[in-house]
Design a protein around this motif. Sequence first.
Motif, PDB file in Angstrom:
ATOM      1  N   LEU A  97     -31.934 -27.577  -2.748  1.00 17.29           N
ATOM      2  CA  LEU A  97     -32.947 -28.454  -3.415  1.00 17.29           C
ATOM      3  C   LEU A  97     -32.667 -28.459  -4.928  1.00 17.29           C
ATOM      4  CD1 LEU A  97     -35.621 -26.760  -0.818  1.00 17.29           C
ATOM      5  CD2 LEU A  97     -34.602 -28.954  -0.701  1.00 17.29           C
ATOM      6  N   ASP A  98     -33.376 -29.253  -5.307  1.00 19.38           N
ATOM      7  CA  ASP A  98     -33.300 -28.911  -6.559  1.00 19.38           C
ATOM      8  C   ASP A  98     -34.841 -28.609  -7.639  1.00 19.38           C
ATOM      9  OD1 ASP A  98     -32.351 -29.211  -9.597  1.00 19.38           O
ATOM     10  OD2 ASP A  98     -32.347 -31.411 -10.042  1.00 19.38           O
ATOM     11  N   PHE A  99     -34.878 -27.432  -8.337  1.00 18.35           N
ATOM     12  CA  PHE A  99     -36.281 -27.221  -8.799  1.00 18.35           C
ATOM     13  C   PHE A  99     -36.422 -26.426  -9.990  1.00 18.35           C
ATOM     14  CE2 PHE A  99     -34.458 -24.108  -5.581  1.00 18.35           C
ATOM     15  CZ  PHE A  99     -34.319 -22.919  -5.889  1.00 18.35           C
ATOM     16  N   PRO A 100     -36.909 -26.591 -10.679  1.00 17.75           N
ATOM     17  CA  PRO A 100     -36.817 -25.730 -11.880  1.00 17.75           C
ATOM     18  C   PRO A 100     -36.346 -24.300 -12.033  1.00 17.75           C
ATOM     19  CG  PRO A 100     -39.132 -26.938 -11.843  1.00 17.75           C
ATOM     20  CD  PRO A 100     -38.640 -27.168 -10.825  1.00 17.75           C
ATOM     21  N   PHE A 101     -35.307 -24.337 -12.611  1.00 17.36           N
ATOM     22  CA  PHE A 101     -34.819 -22.908 -13.733  1.00 17.36           C
ATOM     23  C   PHE A 101     -33.719 -22.368 -11.815  1.00 17.36           C
ATOM     24  CE2 PHE A 101     -38.950 -22.670 -15.201  1.00 17.36           C
ATOM     25  CZ  PHE A 101     -38.627 -23.161 -16.605  1.00 17.36           C
ATOM     26  N   ARG A 102     -33.565 -22.961 -11.000  1.00 19.10           N
ATOM     27  CA  ARG A 102     -32.528 -22.620  -9.857  1.00 19.10           C
ATOM     28  C   ARG A 102     -31.479 -21.895 -10.295  1.00 19.10           C
ATOM     29  NH1 ARG A 102     -30.103 -27.099  -6.349  1.00 19.10           N
ATOM     30  NH2 ARG A 102     -28.478 -26.893  -8.575  1.00 19.10           N
TER      31      ARG A 102
END
Lengths: 274, 364, 304
Positions: A97-102
């Motif tokens: 998944l792509d999510f902020p601050f990953r």
Amino acid sequence: MRAMRLHPAALTLVIIGAVIMMIPLLWVLGLSFKSNAELLADTSRVFSPPYTLENYLNIFGNGEVFRWIINSLIVSLGMTTGVLVISSLAGYAFARLDFPFRNLIFIIVLLGLAVPEQAVIIARHQMFSAVEMHNTYFALIIPGMATPFGVFLMTQYFKAIPKDIDEAALLDGASRFTVFWKVLLPLTIPAQATLGIFVFLTAWNDYWWPLISGTNKEMFTLTVGIASTQQNFAQTEGLGFLMSQAVFAALPILIVYLIFQKYIIQAVAGAAGR
Amino acid sequence: MSGVRLSRISKRFGDVTVIDQVSLDIEAGEFVVFLGPSGCGKSTILRMIAGLETVDDGEIHIGERRVDHLKPGERGVAMVFQNYALYPHMTVRDNLAFGLKNVGTDKQVISKRIDEAAQSLEITALLDRRPGQLSGGQRQRVAIARAIVKEPALFLFDEPLSNLDAALRGRTRLELAQLHQRLGATMVFVTHDQVEAMTLADRIVVLNECKIEQIGSPMEIYRRPATQFVATFVGSPRINLLPVTVNAGTDDKAAIALPNGEQLLTAIPMAKLPEGESFTVGIRPEHARIAEDGVGEVTGTAEVVERLGERCLIYLDLGNGHKLTAEDRGGSTVKAGDTCTVKVKSSRAHLFDSTGKGWHAEGE
Amino acid sequence: MTDTLSVETASIPKVKRRKAVDWDGYLFIAPYLALFLLMIVTPLLIGVWLSFTKGDLFGVERFVGFENFARLAGDPIFREVVWNTLYFVVLTVPTLTILGLALALALNFQTRWAAVLRTIFFSSTVLSVTVVTLVWRLVFLPDGGLLGEISEALGQTPVAWLNDPQLAMPAIAITTIWWCLGLPMVLYLAALQQVPRELYEAAALDGAGRWRTLWSITLPAVRRTTMIVIVIEIILQFQLFGQPQLMTLGGPNNATRPIVLFIYETGWRQWELGYAAAAAQVLFAMIMVAAMAQYFVSSRKEEA
């Protein structure tokens, strides 16, 4: 086929080494089948009869030791289940998944691998004291579930699954959760096995945290229990009984090891080589 | 069965535009092949149609329905992946059923469709195996069957033949062509292999560097390449390119002067050619034959002779760094080092101006 | 027909695209992240803070700056436990590394016997520290222990290993080597299996003998693994705790008291949490230095 064979001298050395590895274990095994009365008089006749099962029968007659074994099982299985669930979820998210601050979060979690137990254990102990949670299964299980190794391993494993499998499933109308649950998770079973066995071993053998958190005799794990009875064992009248407990602590682990050798070595080498 | 309309779609990865305002109409039942070198954006467009890549700008319609905001599973498309992307832990049957179950298809319908698809692709005996127990060719069939059972409005193929060995690739190509005839479904196929494109496509879309170079039927692409890139990318052996000067010939046709000074009359109308340009002539090897009587326009030294059986390819050095590939009959007596004369069928020559745009004879 | 790439500027009505920023991933990492923050990050920070405090009789900590660290520097017992720890590391790490490599070389065969021997040499690794120490206390016991019985059989006076200040630490080191030998062995075995067989075949064609092959092919191939093994073992053995706590209680005369046992006793026997936390920070720093060394060594090797 490689024609190279071990030099006879080297082979001899290796076999001597293997015997040295085995003798202490066999000796303890032998002691555990000796009556305590005989051992009090003489410990030298370990490898000759008579043998007895009384020490093992005593374990089941002794509510305390039996309780420790149950505690160890609850803690180890609880921790294993917990780590598998949360590491799979997190590993999937970090890999897919792509999510902020990953990436930042992942790096911070990996840095957590470098934190040794001593650096956190005092404050951890204080924290559980503050909420009066010591001597609970919760306190024995939860800290071990925070190991970054599970997340690391599962992330690597999820990343190794070709992405077009997910895409095929998305095109097949699967929701994101269906992709995770029905398509990817079944593919991670080898990693789950490796991780699960590794966590179980670690939990079963863990010493320091259960020593300071589970201080009531009823909340001892088998590892801590054996430590508590071995303090003055030279004078103990129950040497054979103590040895049977040691066998009880070691045997399940050795059997698990013999069956799942491949996974254990993978996990141990993986944990070390990270 | 429905057509597909791409209206000025764009895709950016960060600051890099990988698809720039591409428009394309695909008719219902058409077999369209995206052809181009790796990195030209052909797979990206396919994945945008599938919904695996977001569309930054523009619209995609499948049939009358606008789909670019829909999830992949809602677009009614099926895709065959390069590596097949079969679910390794499911049997072939479950692989085929997965997509149908997800949309709540009736159980009996599922098993009926699976049986039909399995029968037509001759994989009935494999239905209870797992992908790991199948050969590459069998996996390919399962992947196609998985697409068929969904009865999609549109089939997408992402280089599906590239992992097969040469013999199997040829056979599967034929079967795909038959499949298209039988189903009459709209199909979009991505490949870098010109043979696949030529043999399968109703229309080929040639892409290069994120842009469409040409759209046309296979023979249009071959006979009237819109650009020098298309001319060199399609056709094997590669088209010969030589710098030429152009001047007016007879009949308003352009005459060209080859590097060796030899004059040739082409069939290209002079009037349309831009003025003051430098040109490159394109001559396919089958239009440059070794002249056995020694009467021809170009002379060079044979460097390599490739015998293909029914014909030979002669690689010639013309001097001054110019090379030419010519054809000869299968029993050619030319040896490396021989001096040969080549007869050029100049009426089939193409001209390319300095921007790469192609100019051709009229008609055909 | 050639140009469907229209560059007209007619504006197309915008449709709402799928949201650009997707926070869904946090649902998946939330359980772990909560545990990580609560069980690793928070105690780590509290631990740092504790190391700058001193508890009074009522258990209320107050900030004392670097006092704990200054006290550690001047504490002869702390200096002794640091030396003990280093001594133990020197006793164990080189031996573990060399024995691990030797075993891996000897057992890197696809035969049943090699597999059985590998199983035996790794088996002790899966035991808990309490079982290991119990076994080895029995081995070292002068009166009725395994070594004692053997020396009596040979007509020697049994040695009281664990009560002798000179021998206690070596005894703990022997116990540890017996316990930990499996890990370096499997790491080396993994590395040896990565060496392409063609290399050995080429060496054989070049007429290289057994020693020549070992020296020129095998050892260079496992150089990186050697660095990893050494650093891992340094980090592991720095954390020595259970063996002396259970076998010698740090005695005789502090001869086997390592840093972690010092932390444990300061924290849970004397309840000087601030002082114990400061010692833990010092140990953490020592381990970090070793880990850094690993990082630099392995990244340099990859460039080469």
